[in-house]
Design a protein around this motif. Structure first.
Motif, short mmCIF file in Angstrom:
data_model
loop_
_atom_site.label_atom_id
_atom_site.label_comp_id
_atom_site.label_asym_id
_atom_site.label_seq_id
_atom_site.Cartn_x
_atom_site.Cartn_y
_atom_site.Cartn_z
N TYR A 26 0.85 -1.20 0.00
CA TYR A 26 0.00 0.00 0.00
C TYR A 26 0.88 1.24 0.00
N ILE A 27 0.27 2.39 -0.28
CA ILE A 27 0.97 3.67 -0.26
C ILE A 27 0.24 4.59 0.69
N ASP A 28 1.00 5.12 1.64
CA ASP A 28 0.46 6.07 2.60
C ASP A 28 0.59 7.47 2.00
N VAL A 29 -0.48 8.26 2.05
CA VAL A 29 -0.47 9.61 1.49
C VAL A 29 -0.74 10.60 2.62
N SER A 30 0.11 11.64 2.69
CA SER A 30 -0.09 12.67 3.69
C SER A 30 0.20 14.03 3.07
N LYS A 31 -0.39 15.06 3.65
CA LYS A 31 -0.18 16.42 3.17
C LYS A 31 1.09 16.98 3.80
N PHE A 41 3.79 10.66 -0.91
CA PHE A 41 3.37 9.29 -1.19
C PHE A 41 4.49 8.37 -0.72
N GLN A 42 4.23 7.56 0.30
CA GLN A 42 5.25 6.65 0.85
C GLN A 42 4.81 5.21 0.67
N PRO A 43 5.50 4.46 -0.20
CA PRO A 43 5.16 3.03 -0.36
C PRO A 43 5.57 2.24 0.88
N HIS A 44 4.79 1.19 1.17
CA HIS A 44 5.05 0.33 2.32
C HIS A 44 5.04 -1.13 1.87
N SER A 45 5.87 -1.95 2.52
CA SER A 45 5.92 -3.38 2.22
C SER A 45 4.75 -4.08 2.88
N LEU A 55 7.71 9.96 -2.41
CA LEU A 55 7.53 10.79 -3.60
C LEU A 55 6.67 11.97 -3.19
N ILE A 56 7.14 13.20 -3.43
CA ILE A 56 6.39 14.39 -3.06
C ILE A 56 5.92 15.07 -4.33
N GLU A 58 3.23 18.09 -6.14
CA GLU A 58 2.37 19.25 -5.97
C GLU A 58 0.94 18.83 -6.32
N ARG A 59 -0.01 19.69 -6.04
CA ARG A 59 -1.41 19.35 -6.24
C ARG A 59 -1.70 18.87 -7.66
N GLU A 60 -1.16 19.57 -8.66
CA GLU A 60 -1.44 19.20 -10.05
C GLU A 60 -0.89 17.82 -10.36
N GLY A 61 0.30 17.51 -9.86
CA GLY A 61 0.89 16.19 -10.08
C GLY A 61 0.09 15.10 -9.40
N ALA A 62 -0.39 15.37 -8.17
CA ALA A 62 -1.19 14.39 -7.46
C ALA A 62 -2.52 14.15 -8.19
#
Length: 79
Positions: A26-31, A41-45, A55-56, A58-62
């Motif tokens: 899964y990938i944890d997403v935080s502001k 965006f932080q991937p987890h095992s 991976l950081i 900006e709003r447009e990229g997200a």
């Protein structure tokens, strides 16, 4: 006087090595705090351990990533 570019641009190879793809559960997403909205965006095992650097975006990229994922997930399965 205008300058015309007649030579193609030089390709400068990136100093970063090409990384192998990683599998994650899964990938944890935080502001991220700051002047401009950014999201981490932080991937987890499988066991919940973070994998690699986050991976950081900006709003447009997200938002572009969200749209791309929606399109990929909605494609009909080809067997």
């Amino acid at each position: 006087m205008t300058l015309e570019r007649t030579e193609p641009p030089l390709h400068i190879p990136s100093p970063m090595p090409v990384l192998e793809p990683i599998q994650c559960d899964y990938i944890d997403v935080s502001k991220v705090d700051g002047d401009q909205p950014r999201y981490k965006f932080q991937p987890h095992s499988n066991g919940g351990k973070p994998i690699g650097p986050p991976l950081i975006l900006e709003r447009e990229g997200a938002q572009a990533l969200i749209q791309h994922l929606e399109n990929v997930l909605r494609e009909p399965k080809v067997d």
